[in-house]
Design a protein around this motif. Structure first.
Motif, PDB file in Angstrom:
ATOM      1  N   LEU B 149       0.856  -1.191   0.000  1.00 27.92           N
ATOM      2  CA  LEU B 149       0.000   0.000   0.000  1.00 27.92           C
ATOM      3  C   LEU B 149       0.894   1.244   0.000  1.00 27.92           C
ATOM      4  O   LEU B 149       1.983   1.232   0.578  1.00 27.92           O
ATOM      5  N   ALA B 150       0.395   2.303  -0.617  1.00 29.07           N
ATOM      6  CA  ALA B 150       1.235   3.489  -0.756  1.00 29.07           C
ATOM      7  C   ALA B 150       0.531   4.723  -0.219  1.00 29.07           C
ATOM      8  O   ALA B 150      -0.224   5.384  -0.931  1.00 29.07           O
ATOM      9  N   PRO B 151       0.752   5.069   1.050  1.00 31.15           N
ATOM     10  CA  PRO B 151       0.159   6.301   1.577  1.00 31.15           C
ATOM     11  C   PRO B 151       0.744   7.510   0.839  1.00 31.15           C
ATOM     12  O   PRO B 151       1.934   7.532   0.541  1.00 31.15           O
ATOM     13  N   GLU B 152      -0.136   8.459   0.572  1.00 34.32           N
ATOM     14  CA  GLU B 152       0.241   9.616  -0.220  1.00 34.32           C
ATOM     15  C   GLU B 152       1.475  10.324   0.342  1.00 34.32           C
ATOM     16  O   GLU B 152       1.527  10.645   1.527  1.00 34.32           O
ATOM     17  N   LEU B 157       4.759   0.783   0.902  1.00 32.66           N
ATOM     18  CA  LEU B 157       5.358   0.153   2.076  1.00 32.66           C
ATOM     19  C   LEU B 157       6.064  -1.122   1.640  1.00 32.66           C
ATOM     20  O   LEU B 157       5.483  -1.958   0.945  1.00 32.66           O
ATOM     21  N   ASP B 158       7.332  -1.300   2.074  1.00 35.30           N
ATOM     22  CA  ASP B 158       8.049  -2.529   1.701  1.00 35.30           C
ATOM     23  C   ASP B 158       7.648  -3.679   2.625  1.00 35.30           C
ATOM     24  O   ASP B 158       6.744  -3.540   3.461  1.00 35.30           O
ATOM     25  N   GLU B 159       8.339  -4.796   2.518  1.00 34.49           N
ATOM     26  CA  GLU B 159       7.951  -5.983   3.298  1.00 34.49           C
ATOM     27  C   GLU B 159       8.088  -5.771   4.794  1.00 34.49           C
ATOM     28  O   GLU B 159       7.406  -6.409   5.589  1.00 34.49           O
ATOM     29  N   THR B 160       9.009  -4.879   5.173  1.00 33.44           N
ATOM     30  CA  THR B 160       9.164  -4.587   6.606  1.00 33.44           C
ATOM     31  C   THR B 160       8.236  -3.445   7.021  1.00 33.44           C
ATOM     32  O   THR B 160       8.361  -2.907   8.126  1.00 33.44           O
ATOM     33  N   LEU B 161       7.318  -3.085   6.128  1.00 35.75           N
ATOM     34  CA  LEU B 161       6.320  -2.039   6.367  1.00 35.75           C
ATOM     35  C   LEU B 161       6.963  -0.664   6.578  1.00 35.75           C
ATOM     36  O   LEU B 161       6.493   0.137   7.381  1.00 35.75           O
ATOM     37  N   GLN B 162       8.049  -0.426   5.840  1.00 32.00           N
ATOM     38  CA  GLN B 162       8.653   0.903   5.886  1.00 32.00           C
ATOM     39  C   GLN B 162       8.496   1.563   4.517  1.00 32.00           C
ATOM     40  O   GLN B 162       8.532   0.885   3.488  1.00 32.00           O
ATOM     41  N   ALA B 163       8.310   2.880   4.523  1.00 34.65           N
ATOM     42  CA  ALA B 163       8.171   3.615   3.268  1.00 34.65           C
ATOM     43  C   ALA B 163       8.877   4.949   3.404  1.00 34.65           C
ATOM     44  O   ALA B 163       8.962   5.519   4.482  1.00 34.65           O
ATOM     45  N   PRO B 166       8.676  11.809  -0.580  1.00 36.98           N
ATOM     46  CA  PRO B 166       8.884  13.254  -0.408  1.00 36.98           C
ATOM     47  C   PRO B 166       8.325  13.775   0.917  1.00 36.98           C
ATOM     48  O   PRO B 166       8.857  14.741   1.477  1.00 36.98           O
ATOM     49  N   ALA B 167       7.277  13.140   1.438  1.00 37.81           N
ATOM     50  CA  ALA B 167       6.667  13.639   2.679  1.00 37.81           C
ATOM     51  C   ALA B 167       7.497  13.261   3.906  1.00 37.81           C
ATOM     52  O   ALA B 167       7.329  13.833   4.978  1.00 37.81           O
ATOM     53  N   LEU B 198      -0.896  13.475  11.054  1.00 39.51           N
ATOM     54  CA  LEU B 198      -1.449  12.342  11.820  1.00 39.51           C
ATOM     55  C   LEU B 198      -2.892  12.076  11.393  1.00 39.51           C
ATOM     56  O   LEU B 198      -3.322  10.921  11.287  1.00 39.51           O
ATOM     57  N   ARG B 199      -3.646  13.145  11.133  1.00 38.90           N
ATOM     58  CA  ARG B 199      -5.028  12.963  10.672  1.00 38.90           C
ATOM     59  C   ARG B 199      -5.048  12.285   9.301  1.00 38.90           C
ATOM     60  O   ARG B 199      -5.849  11.378   9.054  1.00 38.90           O
ATOM     61  N   ARG B 200      -4.147  12.718   8.415  1.00 39.67           N
ATOM     62  CA  ARG B 200      -4.107  12.147   7.068  1.00 39.67           C
ATOM     63  C   ARG B 200      -3.759  10.654   7.146  1.00 39.67           C
ATOM     64  O   ARG B 200      -4.389   9.816   6.498  1.00 39.67           O
TER      65      ARG B 200
END
Lengths: 213, 560
Positions: B149-152, B157-163, B166-167, B198-200
């Motif tokens: 999944l790709a939060p704006e 997110l990679d396999e370790t759930l890190q992304a 630019p943000a 945090l809201r986003r």
């Protein structure tokens, strides 16, 4: 003297007792045996409230049904600080009403589940729980971000309002209806804060948050 | 279900002051709370007594009090400090809530169930913790669904759930709450305004949650992981603490400080792990470098669990104990001590408590006063000191405010008069605790009796037994349990005869002051020479301190 048609185990009656206690108002209790006596459906009480619902408050010539109507009345008339229902602040009044409506939803869901599980009322407990979780989710998210904004309460920034008292009882009694609060940490912290409001009182099923109270 | 790693179980902001957070990890319910000293406790969410959730209990800032029957557990070591149903007994040291290790980093609270600590989680410095999102789905499935999944603004997110994007950078974790329950937690680092971000991200996680829940609805929910509560048997819960002999704990002298004329305070820290729980009135044995074993009361206030604090007065007639501490012990030295024992238990179910201290006897009473103050119970501490400069632990005393009454430099006559005033009217629900030198305690005992205080309401703690012990008698002891008969000749104690036969109870002071070597008397008349038992207990004749007391009858049958 103010007279309250009351039942110990009713969350809606408890809301009113909470505010009466916080405002330090003396009142006379008239117990109506809601369960197991079902006296709220007896002719004697139907003469007081044709809807057959508790609580009812009498103050002089005024007779009011509906717990939220009673909260509005008591806060407007007896709260010298003007904080519990700030009649001069339009935006805040709107917000308070919005959360009183959610509290109404809690009566229809969390309270219904409790009546079904604990007092044999013929409600669909599963549907009631599902509805309660949806409202809890909304309340928890709201409170979590309120904390980030530096506010401890549902509406006003620096103090509780009748919206907090209206939402509190059926949130706090939810586990009697099988609605767990485990997944709602912001709600749990807020209930601790409500319990620390000066003048707070308990009811069966609701424990104090500090020793010696 | 998870590799050997630390797992986040709460946000730091979940642990509001005096709040108890309810959490869950792999089917195990957790009670997580922060004490006033900042320490975070991760405990099993069950009171050892009736299994009630501790998360509905009360966090006093130093102890967790169960809502049901009021059992109290101490910060850090989770030892039970008080059982209201047994107000006169010290809880057994073995009553201890289950605890797990904890670290706090990245705005999250982490724990694990492994036997040894896994490596610390690698987290970037700073950042903000996301609003946690619980959901009823298998943790593994949640992890798989989130990856990709790709939060704006952050990219996929990679396999370790890190992304990273630019943000800023985003690190998600999935807390395996149960077989079919998970909590998505995360830390974000970004230059964007925090609240809006945090809201986003909350909106992003909510929509991810709805997708995952829709998918989870297609498969049957897994069975919850069974819960394995640990309980203490009724028997253990109702039994006063068993005493243990040797000085088994190793501690380091963290601080040695002169706190009054001829009085040093020692702060003793554990070499590793946590110190066992203590209660107000408890004492420890300290094995001194010169081979002596000495008893000292703990000064510790409730929740002061990181170190033991004792006060030691240099006694001119010292047999070497106080001199060894004053002259040869230095900060950094190691000491062997016993676990705390309590023969001077504070009741917390009374309407009024009168504490009377003489000189260095103030130490256990300071601990009691702090506990009573914490609980908001009425009390007064009457402190008799030889001179202003002999008043020890000034800061702790100052915290008691007007509940402290000082008596400075009174001679024995005036002391007796003052005691008469303090004890003049016995109240039905009051208790008196007295600790000080033997002559003062003797006067207090007599004064209390004269004023009509019942024996059971007046509690004494002697430093030492200064009476002369008469060892001229000789008699026989029969040990009912061991089926042994032994002769006690003149000049020897029951205890030494028992030790020789290998059936001795634990012992400590060996002068009839501490109560450790007490045995039950089944038959025979004891010749009490101790200062530990009350007059009523002595008259009842069913207990004996084997180190100094003897027999008036030809034989004693002991329950040993």
């Amino acid at each position: 003297m103010i007279k309250l048609y009351d039942f110990d185990l009713s969350g809606n009656c408890y809301k009113v007792r909470l505010l009466l206690g916080i405002l330090g108002l003396e009142f006379e209790r008239k117990n109506v045996d809601f369960f197991p006596g079902f006296k709220h459906r007896a002719a004697e009480f139907l003469a007081v409230n044709p809807l057959g619902q508790l609580p009812v408050l009498e103050d002089g010539d005024l007779s009011l049904r509906d717990s939220h109507a009673i909260l509005v009345y008591l806060a407007s008339k007896y709260d010298g600080s003007g904080r519990w229902y700030p009649t001069g602040d339009a935006a805040l009044l709107g917000e308070i009403q919005q959360w009183l409506s959610l509290a109404e939803g809690l009566t229809a869901t969390a309270s219904a589940a409790r009546l079904a599980e604990g007092m044999d009322f013929d409600f669909d407990a599963e549907a009631a729980r599902k509805g309660a979780y949806r409202l809890f989710d909304v309340l928890d998210e709201h409170l979590w971000f309120r904390e980030r904004e530096g506010s401890d309460w549902i509406c006003a920034p620096a103090h509780p309002t009748i919206a907090d008292l209206a939402c509190f009882p059926y949130v706090m009694l939810s586990e009697e209806g099988g609605v767990s609060r485990e997944d709602y940490p912001a709600i749990r912290r807020w209930t601790d804060r409500v319990k620390r409001i000066p003048g707070f009182s308990v009811m069966p099923g609701i424990f104090p948050a500090q020793l010696g109270s | 279900m998870h590799d050997k790693t630390w797992v986040p179980v709460a946000n730091s902001t979940d642990l509001a002051p005096h709040h108890v957070f309810q959490g869950r990890l792999m089917g195990q319910e957790l009670a997580i709370w922060r004490a006033d000293d900042g320490h975070v406790n991760v405990w099993e969410n069950r009171c050892l007594h009736r299994g009630v959730r501790l998360s509905i209990g009360i966090n006093t800032g130093s102890e967790l009090v169960c809502q049901y029957h009021g059992w109290r557990y101490a910060n850090r070591n989770a030892g039970c400090t008080y059982i209201p149903a047994h107000p006169a007994d010290a809880p057994a040291r073995t009553i201890c809530s289950k605890t797990w290790p904890v670290i706090e980093t990245g705005g999250l609270i982490w724990t694990h169930f492994e036997d040894r600590d896994p490596p610390l989680p690698e987290l970037p410095e700073g950042g903000a913790a996301l609003r946690p999102l619980p959901l009823a789905a298998a943790p593994e499935m949640v992890r798989e669904s989130l990856a990709g999944l790709a939060p704006e603004g952050f990219g996929p997110l990679d396999e370790t759930l890190q992304a990273r994007g630019p943000a800023g950078s985003l690190h998600l974790m999935v807390q395996p709450a149960d077989a079919g329950r998970a909590v998505i937690r995360g830390i974000v680092q970004s230059d964007e305004p925090e609240l809006a971000l945090l809201r986003r991200l909350n909106l992003f996680l909510r929509s991810a949650r709805d997708q995952i829940l829709a998918q989870a609805a297609l498969t049957p929910a897994p069975e919850p992981i069974p819960h394995r509560p640990e309980r203490v048997s009724e028997e253990l819960a109702e039994m006063p603490e068993m005493v243990s002999g040797p000085a088994r704990l190793r501690v380091q002298v963290a601080k040695k400080e002169l706190v009054a004329k001829d009085i040093v305070a020692l702060e003793l820290e554990p070499l590793r792990g946590a110190l066992p729980a203590s209660q107000p009135g408890a004492h420890i044995d300290v094995a001194l470098p010169n081979g002596l074993l000495r008893q000292y009361s703990l000064v510790n206030a409730p929740g002061e669990t990181g170190r033991y604090v004792i006060g030691v007065k240099r006694e001119p007639e010292s047999t070497g104990g106080s001199a060894a501490i004053h002259d040869s012990l230095a900060e950094g030295d190691l000491l062997a001590i016993s676990e705390p024992r309590n023969n001077f238990t504070l009741r917390r179910d009374v309407e009024e408590t009168i504490l009377v201290a003489g000189g260095i006897g103030v130490t256990p009473l300071l601990s009691m006063a702090a506990a009573l103050k914490d609980d908001g119970l009425p009390f007064r501490l009457h402190y008799f000191a030889g001179s202003e400069e002999q008043i020890a632990f000034g800061e702790r005393l100052a915290a008691l405010g007007d509940r402290l009454v000082n008596y400075i430099g009174l001679d024995p006559e005036k002391t007796a008069l003052a005691l008469k005033g303090i004890l003049k009217s016995p109240a039905p629900h009051a208790q008196v605790y007295v600790c000080g030198p033997a002559p003062m305690l003797d006067v207090t005992r007599a004064t209390a009796a004269e004023a009509g205080w019942p024996d059971a309401a007046v509690h004494f703690e002697y430093f030492a037994n200064t009476r002369e012990i008469d060892t001229s008698s000789s008699f026989r002891i029969e040990l009912a349990r061991s089926a042994v008969t032994l002769e006690v000749p003149a000049g020897r104690s029951i205890l030494s005869v028992l030790q020789e036969a290998g059936v001795a109870p634990p012992s400590s002071c060996c002068q009839g002051a501490c109560g450790t070597c007490m045995a039950r008397v089944i038959e025979g008349e004891p010749d009490h020479q101790d200062v530990y038992l009350s007059e009523a207990e002595k008259a009842a004749g069913d207990k004996i301190l084997t180190c100094v007391s003897r027999a008036k009858s030809d034989r004693l049958i002991l329950d040993l």
